[in-house]
Design an enzyme around this catalytic site. Structure first.
Site, PDB file in Angstrom:
ATOM      1  CB  SER A 121      -4.292   2.143  10.674  1.00 51.15           C
ATOM      2  OG  SER A 121      -3.026   2.506  10.202  1.00 51.15           O
ATOM      3  CB  CYS A 260       5.822   3.820  -4.303  1.00 47.81           C
ATOM      4  SG  CYS A 260       5.169   2.817  -2.947  1.00 47.81           S
ATOM      5  CG  ASP A 282       7.287   0.228   5.336  1.00 44.80           C
ATOM      6  OD1 ASP A 282       7.927  -0.047   6.365  1.00 44.80           O
ATOM      7  OD2 ASP A 282       6.044   0.294   5.315  1.00 44.80           O
ATOM      8  CB  CYS A 323       3.536  -7.049 -17.370  1.00 38.38           C
ATOM      9  SG  CYS A 323       2.854  -7.597 -15.795  1.00 38.38           S
TER      10      CYS A 323
END
Length: 385
Positions: A121, A260, A282, A323
């Site tokens: 990171s 994802c 997560d 959308c």
């Protein structure tokens, strides 16, 4: 009833120290989660179930945090022993996400010998990185770069996982060339979008203001466009791999994007906390997205449950009208549901906060994406110009 059993590989991230970390980054979405340490008995049960649940030969263990290097090397040596014990013909790989500040020669020797892929990171050059990523009251850049040099010294495969926030989003070229100069060939960029209710990061669906360190939609679009142009100008296609560009091209030709947030459905980034609780994603570690506990249910039961099936399909079923009418819907599928908290032009809720930025990037990149598809002898899934 179990939804689509064994329809896709089982993938669960592990949090060996929960949200415990030696840093205090401003934009961290995980610091309010559990801080329990993953015990050896639970580690063994997870390892056994995780491998047994796989329907393919290859198995990937992902160690995440918090900061996973807060567990000693002995913990990971034991983890590898358990993997070998329960492998039963499977090929097992490990990847570990770290802030890099705790890396030592001993750690890097272990990671190299056991072929770990390490995600570091880091948010760019020192002024950009240190603005939001702090350790012991000061910036962490020097410690992270020392860790990267140790990884390189020991030949550990690594990639950069950078957030794009309100500060570094305005410096895309400096950002990109910094990573090239470090020798990194694999770049993953995550836009920071965090909402706060006072000092508490809120769950999806709750009210809350966007935090000041969050990237704006226009910043995000401009960042992607300028970085994309520089990637092309430097002739880095096929040499420097930028995950979001690769994922966009995959969607352009109707392939699996491998990211994802740009996939048609959710549910491929499940996580097990250190107490054995399993969550849908997560980014959705909230009580309403808890699938159960490995102490009471198997991983297979939880990951292929009706609850997880509904979670996975919500990405398509909850798309607002804007959308559904968008020519670029195939390229992002509304992006991550955690960022869908804006009303669209028709007044429907559920539009992605970053929509404007994505539309700018897809429109800008469309001619090149169409040409890339042609160069691969593939037909564009959609071919807007």
């Amino acid at each position: 009833m179990v939804a689509a059993p064994f329809g896709h590989p089982v993938y669960v991230m592990l949090k060996p120290v929960g949200s415990t970390c030696n840093m205090a980054c401003n934009y961290c979405y995980y610091r309010n989660k559990g801080r329990q340490t993953l015990g050896e008995e639970l580690l063994e049960e997870f390892t056994r179930q995780y491998i047994e649940a796989q329907t393919q030969r290859d198995v990937l263990f992902t160690w995440h945090g918090g900061e996973p290097l807060l567990r000693p090397l002995s913990f990971y040596r034991r983890a590898l022993e358990l993997q070998r014990h329960y492998a039963r013909g499977h090929h097992i790989d490990n990847c570990l996400q770290t802030n890099g500040t705790l890396l030592t020669d001993e750690w890097c020797e272990f990671l190299s010998e056991n072929h770990f892929l390490v995600g570091i990171s880091i948010d760019g050059p020192q002024p950009l990185h240190d603005a939001y990523r702090h350790r012991a009251g000061k910036g962490s850049y020097e410690d992270v770069m020392r860790g990267i040099r140790l990884l390189q010294k020991h030949g550990v495969e690594w990639n950069a996982m950078a957030t794009v926030n309100s500060l570094n989003a305005d410096h895309p070229l400096e950002f990109y060339h910094f990573f090239k100069e470090t020798g990194c060939q694999f770049l993953q960029f995550t836009p920071v979008v965090e909402r706060h209710a006072g000092a508490r990061i809120v769950s999806p669906g709750e009210a809350g203001r966007v935090a000041g360190f969050s990237v704006s939609p226009t910043q995000w679009g401009r960042f992607l466009c300028q970085l994309f142009d520089e990637w092309l100008r430097c002739d880095d296609v096929g040499r420097v791999f930028v995950q979001i560009f690769d994922a966009t091209l995959a969607n352009w030709v109707g392939a699996e994007p491998g990211l994802c947030s740009l996939s048609p459905t959710c549910g491929s980034a499940t996580v097990m906390e250190s107490d054995g609780s399993v969550y849908a994603c997560d980014h959705f570690v909230f009580p309403e997205y808890r699938l159960g506990s490995i102490h009471q249910q198997t991983l297979t039961q939880m990951l292929y449950s009706e609850q997880q099936g509904r979670f996975g399909q919500q990405k398509l079923t909850a798309l607002p009208r804007q959308c559904r009418e968008c020519v670029f819907c195939f390229a992002c599928h509304g992006e991550c549901p955690r960022n869908r908290f804006v009303s669209d032009r028709y007044g429907e809720p559920g539009l992605n906060y970053l929509c404007e930025g994505y539309r700018q990037f897809f429109s800008h990149a469309a001619p090149t994406m169409n040409q890339m598809a042609k160069n691969l002898n593939l037909s564009p899934f959609q071919a807007p110009v």
